[in-house]
Design an enzyme around this catalytic site. Structure first.
Site, PDB file in Angstrom:
ATOM      1  CD  GLU A 158      -2.523  -1.310   2.665  1.00  0.00           C
ATOM      2  OE1 GLU A 158      -3.716  -1.611   2.607  1.00  0.00           O
ATOM      3  OE2 GLU A 158      -1.939  -1.038   3.728  1.00  0.00           O
ATOM      4  CE1 TYR A 164       3.574  13.030  11.446  1.00  0.00           C
ATOM      5  CE2 TYR A 164       3.777  13.936   9.242  1.00  0.00           C
ATOM      6  CZ  TYR A 164       3.055  13.246  10.187  1.00  0.00           C
ATOM      7  OH  TYR A 164       1.818  12.755   9.856  1.00  0.00           O
ATOM      8  NE  ARG A 166       5.224  14.449   5.789  1.00  0.00           N
ATOM      9  CZ  ARG A 166       6.537  14.373   5.717  1.00  0.00           C
ATOM     10  NH1 ARG A 166       7.229  15.257   5.036  1.00  0.00           N
ATOM     11  NH2 ARG A 166       7.185  13.389   6.300  1.00  0.00           N
ATOM     12  N   GLY A 210       1.803   4.964  -0.504  1.00  0.00           N
ATOM     13  CA  GLY A 210       1.144   6.251  -0.722  1.00  0.00           C
ATOM     14  C   GLY A 210       2.216   7.263  -1.114  1.00  0.00           C
ATOM     15  NE  ARG A 211       6.270   8.971   3.374  1.00  0.00           N
ATOM     16  CZ  ARG A 211       5.848   9.809   4.323  1.00  0.00           C
ATOM     17  NH1 ARG A 211       6.100  11.080   4.226  1.00  0.00           N
ATOM     18  NH2 ARG A 211       5.193   9.342   5.367  1.00  0.00           N
ATOM     19  CB  CYS A 219      -0.512  34.356  13.820  1.00  0.00           C
ATOM     20  SG  CYS A 219      -1.036  35.613  12.672  1.00  0.00           S
ATOM     21  CD  GLU A 220       2.455  27.984  16.090  1.00  0.00           C
ATOM     22  OE1 GLU A 220       1.354  28.176  16.635  1.00  0.00           O
ATOM     23  OE2 GLU A 220       3.439  27.529  16.689  1.00  0.00           O
TER      24      GLU A 220
HETATM   25  C1  LIG Z   1      -0.642   5.539   5.765  1.00  0.00           C
HETATM   26  C2  LIG Z   1      -0.829   4.134   5.374  1.00  0.00           C
HETATM   27  C3  LIG Z   1      -0.245   3.661   4.193  1.00  0.00           C
HETATM   28  C4  LIG Z   1       0.633   4.510   3.311  1.00  0.00           C
HETATM   29  O1  LIG Z   1       1.769   4.936   3.954  1.00  0.00           O
HETATM   30  P1  LIG Z   1       2.922   5.667   3.081  1.00  0.00           P
HETATM   31  O2  LIG Z   1       3.945   6.006   4.100  1.00  0.00           O
HETATM   32  O3  LIG Z   1       2.294   6.852   2.459  1.00  0.00           O
HETATM   33  O4  LIG Z   1       3.376   4.676   2.069  1.00  0.00           O
HETATM   34  C5  LIG Z   1      -0.484   2.355   3.829  1.00  0.00           C
HETATM   35  N1  LIG Z   1      -1.263   1.551   4.587  1.00  0.00           N
HETATM   36  C6  LIG Z   1      -1.842   1.969   5.723  1.00  0.00           C
HETATM   37  C7  LIG Z   1      -2.687   1.044   6.492  1.00  0.00           C
HETATM   38  C8  LIG Z   1      -1.648   3.265   6.158  1.00  0.00           C
HETATM   39  O5  LIG Z   1      -2.215   3.678   7.291  1.00  0.00           O
END
Ligand SMILES: *Cc1c(COP(=O)(O)O)cnc(C)c1O
Length: 463
Positions: A320, A364, A360, A322-323, A391-392
């Protein structure tokens, strides 16, 4: 994370202040392909272009701040993941990194599946034509309405996160006369961070059901007895921005041993294993991410080896990212408003966005790069902190970086690798208008998420 100092010393100090920075690049005009989207390049006139369009023209047409996503790069990365994992595995793009209808269509066309974790993400996915059976629904506290909709439209899987949810989803599915495909999310006692992973005996976090002390095995036991559920696999997600595969190795080993336990106890071999996302990208030149084909090979080998050892059929793997797909494909374009040198410290460069379009750094302590993109400069490097207009005092976009010392108001600067978790986490703090997302491809730019307007703000304010 490099902490080396600039050998020649910055413009305003003999000794560099505290910070996490490398020496400035030999040529501040150079664009490291690791951190910039694929079609980003310096043009002959010195400015930067993406998809064949000059950033000055983009700023003129779409304003700043704005996110520009390189559609060619997005599609290439999505395809690279798809190809690397082949037909025996599934790639689910994690929609929370950044989701819009255009993105859903790109994913659909490139053959990827989609993770959602809210009713809003599910609605976006369905409205852009993602087939429900290619959607996975996540989250540690899905509402009854969200579960009902997900089951009703027929999502491919719901990832169960608690004992209450096992029962809740089963009841909803049964009341709709359906049998819902589900996975159980387990916590394997591994927490991965960028360059290391930590193995912990007990998972002190809100997600998942612990493998330790038999909790996950008990969850499986319950799920298998409920008519509304078809348990198809086990899910594990160990962290984010990970470069080291060792954490996945431990996770896979522990998940496979649960599969073996399930086979021994119930006589069933679950057909799926999901190893989550979390693969790292380059935010600065110090980061060295792996390629999708290397990750696919490593994960495939780990799971196959563990299954052979446990005498299990190798389950279908899913991942999965994303990033790792969207992160590197976009940059945020800002206009410089003020340049404030602090003697002996650093120069504060204020841009026309900030923590409302990129939280971010504040959230983080994330590291980013930045470059002057509307022109080149041969001026010496100066140590800067790029800050927003909020304002931070924690409103920092890039904590430590070098920009040319002739930087001036009106210059355009860009922060690369802002495709993931920037627009999707954007806020209206200070009643900021969230910036647009503009897709650029082959000399054409089009808005895929428009800029908010003051009317948008007032529309919600009904007092
Ligand atoms: C956030 C998340 C991802 C994606 O994470 P990335 O760091 O963006 O690859 C995949 N699976 C689950 C369950 C997540 O919570």
């Amino acid at each position: 994370m490099s902490r080396s100092a600039h050998p020649a010393g910055p413009r305003h100090a003999d000794v560099l202040p505290e910070g996490h920075y490398s020496a400035p690049a030999a040529d501040l005009n150079a664009l490291d392909p690791k951190v910039w989207a694929q079609t980003v390049t310096r043009t002959e006139n010195g400015s930067v272009s993406v998809g064949g369009i000059d950033v000055s023209a983009l700023a003129e047409e779409f304003g700043t701040p704005a996110y520009f996503v390189d559609e060619t790069d997005f599609r290439a990365r999505a395809r690279a993941w798809r190809t690397a994992f082949g037909h025996d595995a599934d790639v689910f793009y994690a929609g929370k990194a950044f989701l819009s209808r255009a993105v859903v269509r790109w994913l659909n066309e490139e053959g990827l599946n989609l993770d959602v974790c809210s009713g809003g993400e599910l609605t976006t996915a369905l409205s852009a034509g993602m087939p429900a059976d290619r959607i996975a629904f996540h989250g540690n506290n899905k509402s009854v309405e969200e579960i009902t909709k997900a089951v009703d439209v027929g999502v491919g899987r719901i990832v169960l996160d608690s004992f209450q949810e096992i029962v809740r989803v089963a009841h909803i599915a049964q009341s709709l006369g359906k049998r819902q495909r589900v996975q159980i999310r387990v916590t394997v006692g591994v927490e991965a961070h960028t360059h290391e992973f930590i193995a912990t005996a007990h998972e002190d976090q809100k997600f998942g059901i612990a493998l330790a002390d038999g909790q996950a095995a008990e969850a499986v036991r319950r799920a298998l007895t409920l008519d509304g559920l078809e348990l198809v696999g086990i899910h594990s997600h160990i962290g984010s921005q990970i470069f080291d595969m060792a954490g996945f190795e431990v996770a896979a080993r522990r998940v496979v041993s649960l599969l073996a336990e399930i086979r021994d106890e119930h006589g069933v071999e679950l057909p799926e294993i999901d190893l989550g996302g979390g693969l790292g990208i380059a935010y600065t030149s110090d980061d060295d991410p792996s390629e999708p084909h290397e990750i696919a090979k490593a994960l495939g080998e780990i799971v196959t080896r563990e299954c052979e050892a446990a005498k299990l059929r190798t389950p279908r793997i899913s991942v999965e990212p994303g990033r790792a797909i969207v992160g590197p494909t976009a940059f945020t374009l800002y206009e410089v408003g003020t340049v404030k040198p602090l003697e002996g410290l650093r120069t504060y460069v204020s841009v026309d966005g900030g923590m409302s379009d990129n939280i971010r750094t504040a959230l983080y302590d994330a590291e980013y790069s930045v470059a002057l993109v509307s022109r080149t400069s041969d001026a010496e490097p100066m140590l800067v902190r790029v800050v927003g207009k909020h304002c931070e005092s924690g409103d920092i976009v890039v904590k430590d970086a070098f920009l040319p010392s002739d930087l001036a108001p009106g210059d355009l600067v860009a922060v690369p690798a802002t495709g993931a978790y920037c627009r999707s986490m954007a806020s209206n703090y200070n009643h900021a208008l969230r910036p647009p997302v503009v897709a650029v491809r082959d000399g054409e730019a089009r808005v895929i998420v428009r800029r908010e307007t003051e009317e948008d703000l007032l529309r919600l304010d009904v007092g």
